[in-house]
Write a protein that holds these residues in place. Structure first.
Motif, short mmCIF file in Angstrom:
data_model
loop_
_atom_site.label_atom_id
_atom_site.label_comp_id
_atom_site.label_asym_id
_atom_site.label_seq_id
_atom_site.Cartn_x
_atom_site.Cartn_y
_atom_site.Cartn_z
N LEU A 22 0.97 -1.06 -0.11
CA LEU A 22 -0.11 0.05 0.03
C LEU A 22 1.03 1.32 0.09
O LEU A 22 0.45 2.25 -0.54
CB LEU A 22 -0.91 -0.02 1.15
N SER A 23 1.94 1.31 0.63
CA SER A 23 2.70 2.60 0.89
C SER A 23 3.12 2.76 -0.52
O SER A 23 3.54 3.93 -0.92
CB SER A 23 3.94 2.24 1.65
N GLU A 24 3.68 1.75 -1.33
CA GLU A 24 4.42 1.80 -2.59
C GLU A 24 3.35 2.42 -3.78
O GLU A 24 3.40 3.44 -4.39
CB GLU A 24 4.95 0.68 -3.18
N ALA A 25 1.98 1.92 -3.56
CA ALA A 25 1.01 2.40 -4.46
C ALA A 25 0.67 3.72 -4.29
O ALA A 25 0.27 4.54 -4.97
CB ALA A 25 -0.35 1.45 -3.96
N GLN A 26 0.54 4.09 -2.76
CA GLN A 26 0.41 5.70 -2.33
C GLN A 26 1.47 6.42 -2.91
O GLN A 26 1.10 7.60 -3.23
CB GLN A 26 0.32 5.61 -0.88
N SER A 27 2.53 6.30 -2.78
CA SER A 27 3.71 6.89 -3.39
C SER A 27 3.44 7.36 -4.76
O SER A 27 3.84 8.49 -5.25
CB SER A 27 5.10 6.25 -2.78
N VAL A 28 3.31 6.20 -5.61
CA VAL A 28 3.24 6.41 -7.05
C VAL A 28 2.11 7.32 -7.33
O VAL A 28 2.33 8.17 -8.23
CB VAL A 28 3.22 4.97 -7.76
N CYS A 29 0.88 7.01 -6.60
CA CYS A 29 -0.20 7.63 -7.07
C CYS A 29 -0.04 9.23 -6.50
O CYS A 29 -0.38 10.30 -7.39
CB CYS A 29 -1.42 7.35 -6.13
N ARG A 30 0.82 9.63 -5.57
CA ARG A 30 1.22 11.05 -5.14
C ARG A 30 1.93 11.44 -6.18
O ARG A 30 1.87 12.67 -6.47
CB ARG A 30 1.84 10.92 -4.03
N LEU A 51 -9.11 2.60 1.69
CA LEU A 51 -10.32 1.73 2.09
C LEU A 51 -9.68 0.33 3.04
O LEU A 51 -10.15 0.01 3.91
CB LEU A 51 -11.30 1.39 0.87
N ARG A 52 -8.69 -0.24 2.18
CA ARG A 52 -8.00 -1.13 2.69
C ARG A 52 -7.32 -1.02 4.07
O ARG A 52 -7.25 -1.94 4.89
CB ARG A 52 -7.10 -1.96 1.88
N ALA A 53 -6.70 0.01 4.21
CA ALA A 53 -6.06 0.37 5.25
C ALA A 53 -7.06 0.66 6.50
O ALA A 53 -6.53 1.21 7.51
CB ALA A 53 -5.06 1.57 5.02
N GLY A 54 -8.28 0.96 6.04
CA GLY A 54 -9.24 1.26 7.27
C GLY A 54 -9.41 2.95 7.51
O GLY A 54 -10.01 3.07 8.46
N GLN A 55 -8.98 3.61 6.63
CA GLN A 55 -9.10 4.95 6.66
C GLN A 55 -10.42 5.18 5.76
O GLN A 55 -10.12 5.68 4.87
CB GLN A 55 -7.75 5.54 6.05
N ILE A 56 -11.36 5.12 6.57
CA ILE A 56 -12.87 5.25 5.87
C ILE A 56 -12.94 6.53 5.61
O ILE A 56 -13.59 6.98 4.50
CB ILE A 56 -13.96 4.57 6.90
N LEU A 84 -19.01 3.57 2.14
CA LEU A 84 -20.18 3.89 2.72
C LEU A 84 -20.88 2.97 3.81
O LEU A 84 -21.46 3.27 4.77
CB LEU A 84 -21.28 4.14 1.84
N ARG A 85 -20.93 1.63 3.40
CA ARG A 85 -21.44 0.73 4.27
C ARG A 85 -20.51 0.66 5.38
O ARG A 85 -20.99 0.39 6.77
CB ARG A 85 -21.33 -0.61 3.59
N ARG A 86 -19.13 0.89 5.35
CA ARG A 86 -18.22 0.65 6.40
C ARG A 86 -18.26 1.89 7.28
O ARG A 86 -18.09 1.71 8.47
CB ARG A 86 -16.79 0.41 5.91
N ALA A 87 -18.94 2.95 6.91
CA ALA A 87 -19.09 3.82 7.70
C ALA A 87 -20.39 3.89 8.49
O ALA A 87 -20.70 4.94 9.07
CB ALA A 87 -18.98 5.35 6.76
N GLY A 88 -21.15 3.15 8.17
CA GLY A 88 -22.38 2.68 8.80
C GLY A 88 -23.54 3.45 7.98
O GLY A 88 -24.78 3.86 8.74
N GLU A 89 -23.53 3.60 6.58
CA GLU A 89 -24.70 4.23 5.76
C GLU A 89 -25.15 3.08 4.93
O GLU A 89 -25.00 3.26 3.78
CB GLU A 89 -24.13 5.40 5.41
N PRO A 90 -25.71 2.05 5.45
CA PRO A 90 -26.04 1.19 4.37
C PRO A 90 -27.19 1.63 3.32
O PRO A 90 -27.07 0.96 2.22
CB PRO A 90 -26.76 0.05 5.32
N LYS A 91 -28.05 2.44 3.39
CA LYS A 91 -29.10 2.87 2.35
C LYS A 91 -28.12 3.62 1.28
O LYS A 91 -28.62 3.45 0.17
CB LYS A 91 -29.96 3.66 3.17
N ALA A 92 -27.24 4.38 1.77
CA ALA A 92 -26.41 5.19 0.75
C ALA A 92 -25.67 4.20 0.11
O ALA A 92 -25.24 4.31 -1.19
CB ALA A 92 -25.48 6.34 1.44
N ALA A 93 -25.01 3.16 0.94
CA ALA A 93 -24.08 2.35 0.18
C ALA A 93 -25.09 1.46 -1.02
O ALA A 93 -24.58 1.19 -2.11
CB ALA A 93 -23.58 1.18 1.22
#
Length: 230
Positions: A22-30, A51-56, A84-93
């Protein structure tokens, strides 16, 4: 940045993300965004990393920006729906998963996610139908089978839930959500010993799992509602 260079960097970021770096992917994207601030590809990958890192919250911000477009891709809608689902918003999800399916009706992952969101929203029959649709597309898909078993459990169909979830565990013995939910099915059926064994096995694999811990506690207090893992 030349288009050829952009293509190479996006491919590198994608490869790093899929490999779990993930850190490499993030670095390339930046690096991409420093030259092309409106790169949707880099923004999407950064959203997936978050999302994968849990930074919702960050995932919601990045993926939500892309999902604002009426032409957002099914992948973006599906990923935003998951955030959205992981943030507790199932209807929006649910809305986002349906957008993904409108663009790609055979999108198995979106159907599985839709089933989970429907369970979150208490619409268990609709959750079962979404999982069943996923199974018609990919009968051997583990997550689709787990989603179907969970929906059956929530509907009170303990026999069908148990059969389905046991088959998932046969193929994936360390599937913690399935261990927890199968344990819930056994407990609901009155088989406390089997339920305890499955909850303990889930905690052996994932000692910090709060749902497995809470459900293990219910073995001695049947008055507490069981939780499930979607």
């Amino acid at each position: 940045m030349a288009p050829a260079s952009m293509t190479i960097l996006v491919a590198q970021a994608t490869q790093a993300y899929e490999a779990g770096n993930l850190s490499e992917a993030q670095s390339v994207c930046r690096r991409i965004l420093a030259s092309v601030p409106d790169s949707s590809a880099a923004t999407e990958i950064l959203g997936l990393v978050a999302l994968r890192a849990g930074q919702i919250e960050l995932a919601l911000e990045l993926l939500g920006k892309l999902a604002l477009s009426p032409n957002a891709s099914p992948d973006v809608c599906n990923s935003y729906g998951e955030a959205l689902r992981r943030a507790g918003e199932p209807k929006a999800a649910v809305k986002q998963f349906n957008r993904a399916l409108a663009g790609r009706p055979d999108y198995t992952s979106a159907l599985i996610n839709l089933s989970a969101a429907k369970v979150d929203a208490g619409a268990f029959g609709e959750a079962k139908r979404a999982a069943a649709r996923a199974l018609t597309l990919e009968p051997e898909n583990l997550e689709a089978n787990h989603a179907f078993g969970l929906a059956c459990l929530k509907l009170g169909d303990l026999k069908r839930a148990t059969v389905r979830l046991r088959e998932v565990l046969r193929r994936a013995p360390t599937h913690v959500p399935c261990l927890v939910n199968l344990g819930g099915a056994y407990l609901a059926a009155g088989d406390v010993a089997q339920a305890r064994r499955l909850f303990e096995e889930a905690l052996r694999i994932d000692p910090e799992n709060p749902v497995a811990r809470q459900n293990l506690d219910t073995v001695t207090d049947r008055g507490i509602a069981l939780k499930v893992i979607r």
